[in-house]
Design a protein around this motif. Structure first.
Motif, short mmCIF file in Angstrom:
data_model
loop_
_atom_site.label_atom_id
_atom_site.label_comp_id
_atom_site.label_asym_id
_atom_site.label_seq_id
_atom_site.Cartn_x
_atom_site.Cartn_y
_atom_site.Cartn_z
N GLY A 189 0.99 -3.97 -0.14
CA GLY A 189 -0.18 -3.80 -1.02
C GLY A 189 -0.27 -2.34 -1.43
N GLY A 215 -1.98 -0.53 -3.50
CA GLY A 215 -3.16 -0.23 -4.30
C GLY A 215 -3.70 1.15 -3.98
N ARG A 216 -4.99 1.32 -4.20
CA ARG A 216 -5.63 2.65 -4.03
C ARG A 216 -5.56 3.12 -2.59
NH1 ARG A 216 -8.26 4.97 -8.84
NH2 ARG A 216 -7.93 3.36 -10.39
N VAL A 217 -5.45 2.18 -1.65
CA VAL A 217 -5.33 2.55 -0.24
C VAL A 217 -3.85 2.59 0.19
CG1 VAL A 217 -5.73 1.65 2.09
CG2 VAL A 217 -7.61 1.80 0.47
N ASP A 266 4.71 -4.83 -3.02
CA ASP A 266 3.58 -5.29 -3.85
C ASP A 266 4.07 -6.45 -4.69
OD1 ASP A 266 0.73 -3.70 -4.68
OD2 ASP A 266 1.40 -5.32 -6.00
N ASN A 267 3.20 -7.43 -4.93
CA ASN A 267 3.63 -8.58 -5.73
C ASN A 267 3.31 -8.43 -7.21
OD1 ASN A 267 0.90 -9.04 -5.77
ND2 ASN A 267 0.97 -11.06 -4.82
N LEU A 326 -3.96 -4.86 1.81
CA LEU A 326 -4.28 -5.81 0.73
C LEU A 326 -5.78 -5.83 0.47
CD1 LEU A 326 -1.91 -8.47 2.21
CD2 LEU A 326 -1.59 -7.36 -0.01
N THR A 379 -9.52 -7.16 0.14
CA THR A 379 -10.35 -8.12 0.86
C THR A 379 -11.70 -8.19 0.16
OG1 THR A 379 -10.95 -6.32 2.34
CG2 THR A 379 -9.32 -7.89 3.16
N SER A 428 -6.75 -2.84 5.79
CA SER A 428 -7.81 -3.31 4.90
C SER A 428 -9.14 -3.36 5.64
CB SER A 428 -7.50 -4.72 4.40
OG SER A 428 -6.22 -4.78 3.81
N THR A 429 -10.23 -3.36 4.88
CA THR A 429 -11.55 -3.55 5.48
C THR A 429 -11.74 -5.04 5.73
OG1 THR A 429 -12.31 -1.69 4.18
CG2 THR A 429 -14.01 -3.11 5.13
N CYS A 482 -15.75 -0.95 -2.64
CA CYS A 482 -16.03 -0.98 -1.19
C CYS A 482 -17.51 -1.21 -0.91
CB CYS A 482 -15.57 0.32 -0.55
SG CYS A 482 -13.78 0.45 -0.55
N LYS A 533 -19.21 -4.63 -1.59
CA LYS A 533 -18.92 -5.88 -0.86
C LYS A 533 -18.82 -5.72 0.65
CE LYS A 533 -14.29 -4.98 -0.27
NZ LYS A 533 -13.55 -4.86 0.97
N ARG A 574 -13.45 -0.23 -11.25
CA ARG A 574 -13.69 -1.56 -10.67
C ARG A 574 -15.07 -1.59 -10.04
NH1 ARG A 574 -8.90 -2.03 -6.53
NH2 ARG A 574 -9.81 -0.03 -6.01
N1 LIG Z 1 -10.27 1.66 -2.69
C1 LIG Z 1 -10.78 2.35 -1.69
O1 LIG Z 1 -11.18 3.50 -1.90
C2 LIG Z 1 -10.87 1.79 -0.29
C3 LIG Z 1 -11.33 2.61 0.73
C4 LIG Z 1 -11.37 2.12 2.03
C5 LIG Z 1 -10.97 0.82 2.29
N2 LIG Z 1 -10.56 0.01 1.27
C6 LIG Z 1 -10.11 -1.34 1.61
O2 LIG Z 1 -8.69 -1.33 1.57
C7 LIG Z 1 -8.21 -2.61 1.09
C8 LIG Z 1 -7.34 -2.40 -0.15
O3 LIG Z 1 -8.16 -1.89 -1.17
P1 LIG Z 1 -7.53 -1.32 -2.53
O4 LIG Z 1 -8.65 -0.73 -3.30
O5 LIG Z 1 -6.33 -0.51 -2.23
O6 LIG Z 1 -7.05 -2.70 -3.20
P2 LIG Z 1 -6.16 -2.84 -4.48
O7 LIG Z 1 -6.59 -4.11 -5.13
O8 LIG Z 1 -6.14 -1.56 -5.26
O9 LIG Z 1 -4.69 -3.03 -3.88
C9 LIG Z 1 -4.18 -4.20 -3.37
C10 LIG Z 1 -2.71 -4.29 -3.79
O10 LIG Z 1 -2.15 -5.40 -3.13
C11 LIG Z 1 -1.33 -6.11 -4.04
N3 LIG Z 1 -1.24 -7.50 -3.55
C12 LIG Z 1 -2.21 -8.46 -3.58
N4 LIG Z 1 -1.77 -9.57 -2.95
C13 LIG Z 1 -0.52 -9.31 -2.51
C14 LIG Z 1 0.44 -10.06 -1.79
N5 LIG Z 1 0.20 -11.31 -1.39
N6 LIG Z 1 1.62 -9.48 -1.53
C15 LIG Z 1 1.89 -8.21 -1.91
N7 LIG Z 1 1.01 -7.45 -2.60
C16 LIG Z 1 -0.17 -8.00 -2.89
C17 LIG Z 1 -1.99 -5.96 -5.37
O11 LIG Z 1 -1.08 -6.12 -6.44
C18 LIG Z 1 -2.52 -4.52 -5.28
O12 LIG Z 1 -1.60 -3.57 -5.79
C19 LIG Z 1 -9.45 -3.46 0.88
O13 LIG Z 1 -9.71 -4.16 2.07
C20 LIG Z 1 -10.54 -2.43 0.66
O14 LIG Z 1 -11.81 -2.94 0.97
C21 LIG Z 1 -10.48 0.47 0.00
#
Ligand SMILES: NC(=O)c1ccc[n+]([C@@H]2O[C@H](COP(=O)([O-])OP(=O)(O)OC[C@H]3O[C@@H](n4cnc5c(N)ncnc54)[C@H](O)[C@@H]3O)[C@@H](O)[C@H]2O)c1
Length: 419
Positions: free
Chosen positions: A9, A11-13, A32-33, A85, A87, A121-122, A260, A263, A323
């Motif tokens: 995953g 993403g931003r984390v 990442d998918n 990923l 949540t 993830s959270t 965050c 939710k 978002r």
């Molecule tokens: N964004 C923040 O600042 C932040 C801070 C603290 C905690 N969190 C927590 O961290 C987690 C991730 O948040 P985020 O903002 O990075 O999410 P995000 O949506 O930016 O990233 C998730 C990534 O996972 C990929 N993905 C989804 N399903 C997949 C799968 N089955 N296989 C492979 N890749 C897959 C998506 O394409 C995406 O790139 C969440 O639980 C969020 O609550 C986020």
């Protein structure tokens, strides 16, 4: 194994984490998918803004320390697998674990003794134990001695990753005898203090870190609405509360949301012993855009056909992450009033118009996001010079220092000349 750690995953984390592991010399597989995300990264470009991350990518990609894959089972080519990923929460007020569950199912057949699975993830309380139970049930692993499972929550604020990964205490809640210790060794590479605890305490600590912030900001937002009802000035009341008072203080109003905060409280609320309190906190924060629209209507009358410029689409200052931003809600509400709503935000991916075009002849301008470049006398001057005479400025952040949520441009014009 081919890699030290896989991050599933990006993403931003996950992406800043993967880059930071690689930058510390670990061999990393990023999974990442989303093919577009992988293509952008393979081309050497960050898909979103994060301070210092592009420079890390420029270092680790050519050095071969970060490999990329679209296939989750390949994550098992590393001793450590970290899940980052999304949540989200269902509208039922219940954690949506579908991405975690899908990745687990992809990994089930390829996990071997010695693997450590970290949930970054959270997650709702109990999820780490559920994951451990899932692996034990389907593969018969002894968790904590044969395969390791831990929660190591991410508490870093967007834009501050590279600083805080090396300073913020890293909470680790491991299942069974040795999971905490094994996962602790992975995160030690960043040099921040490691704090070992139980899985459920790690889960609670993360979600309550965010609940505290969400509730902290709901109070000044509610006070802002109270002040409007009573004809009082919220900034003066906040000053009266905080001035020389030795026992804490109240924060300032503004739009409180983002993926965050918006939710994470539901992960407590879904099984709360006193349900409703955190929902009320959420309703307060979610009401702020409507409060501003109603305030505009009270002062300007019908907004139909009026030009109301919105500054900022990002969920908070100086980020490109839009978002779950309340700015989008504000725009929707204004459009339901049949207002014309030009938007300006130089940070986000959504196309917006230039500041000058947005405010030209505007009947009202709302600062929805307090981006640094908005909160300058120069931006205020552009608005005062170009907006309609009698333009109403809506600034819940007090970003121009007028100390008024609703003020006419003529009232604050002097502040525009203060530089
Ligand atoms: N964004 C923040 O600042 C932040 C801070 C603290 C905690 N969190 C927590 O961290 C987690 C991730 O948040 P985020 O903002 O990075 O999410 P995000 O949506 O930016 O990233 C998730 C990534 O996972 C990929 N993905 C989804 N399903 C997949 C799968 N089955 N296989 C492979 N890749 C897959 C998506 O394409 C995406 O790139 C969440 O639980 C969020 O609550 C986020």
């Amino acid at each position: 194994m081919a890699y030290d750690v896989s991050v599933v995953g990006l993403g931003r984390v996950g992406l800043p984490l993967a880059l930071s592991f690689a930058d510390r010399g670990l061999a990393v597989l990023g999974v990442d998918n989303d093919p577009q995300r992988l293509a952008t990264l393979a081309a050497g470009r960050m898909p979103f803004g994060e301070e210092g991350a592009q420079e890390q990518l420029d270092r680790v990609l050519p050095a071969g320390r970060l490999a990329l894959s679209g296939r989750v089972p390949e994550a098992a080519d590393a001793e450590h697998i970290v899940l980052t990923l999304g949540t989200p929460s269902f509208s039922h007020i219940e954690i949506d674990m579908r991405d975690i569950r899908s990745a687990l199912d992809d990994l089930l057949g390829v996990l071997r003794p010695g693997h450590a699975l970290t949930l970054r993830s959270t997650i709702a309380p109990g999820t780490t134990d559920w994951v451990a139970g899932y692996l034990a049930k389907h593969r018969g692993f002894e968790i904590g001695t044969e395969v390791y499972v831990a929660h190591a929550p991410e508490r870093i604020a967007a834009g501050r990753f590279l600083v805080e990964i090396g300073t913020l205490p890293c909470i680790i809640g491991g299942v069974g005898e040795s999971s905490g210790e094994v996962v602790g060794r992975l995160f030690e590479v960043f040099g921040a203090p490691i704090v070992q605890t139980t899985p459920v305490q790690a889960e609670l600590a993360k979600i309550w870190t965010n609940i505290l912030r969400y509730a902290t900001f709901a109070l000044p937002n509610l006070l802002m609405m109270d002040c409007e009802q009573h004809g009082a000035n919220v900034f003066e009341v906040i000053d009266l509360i905080n001035r020389d008072y030795p026992r804490g203080g109240i924060a300032r109003p503004g739009f409180t949301a983002g993926t965050c905060l918006r939710k994470d409280f539901t992960f407590s609320e879904e099984r709360s012993a006193a349900p409703g309190m955190l929902l009320a906190v959420s309703r307060v924060n979610e009401s702020v855009p409507l409060f501003l629209v109603q305030g505009l209507r009270r002062r300007l009358g019908s907004l139909s056909g009026r030009k109301v410029a919105v500054l900022g689409l990002a969920f908070k200052a100086d980020t490109d992450d839009e978002r779950d931003s309340l700015s989008h809600k504000l725009v929707r509400l204004l459009e339901r009033e049949l207002a014309d709503v030009p938007v300006h935000d130089p940070h986000v991916a959504t196309p917006t118009v230039a500041l000058e075009e947005a405010v030209e002849g505007a009947d009202a301008v709302v600062v929805a996001t307090n981006h640094s470049e908005f909160c300058t006398p120069g931006t205020l001057r552009t608005i005062v010079d170009r907006a309609a005479s009698g333009c109403l400025l809506v600034d819940p952040w007090n970003c121009w220092g007028s100390a008024q949520v609703f003020a006419y441009a003529s009232e604050v014009a002097a502040l525009a000349r203060s530089s």
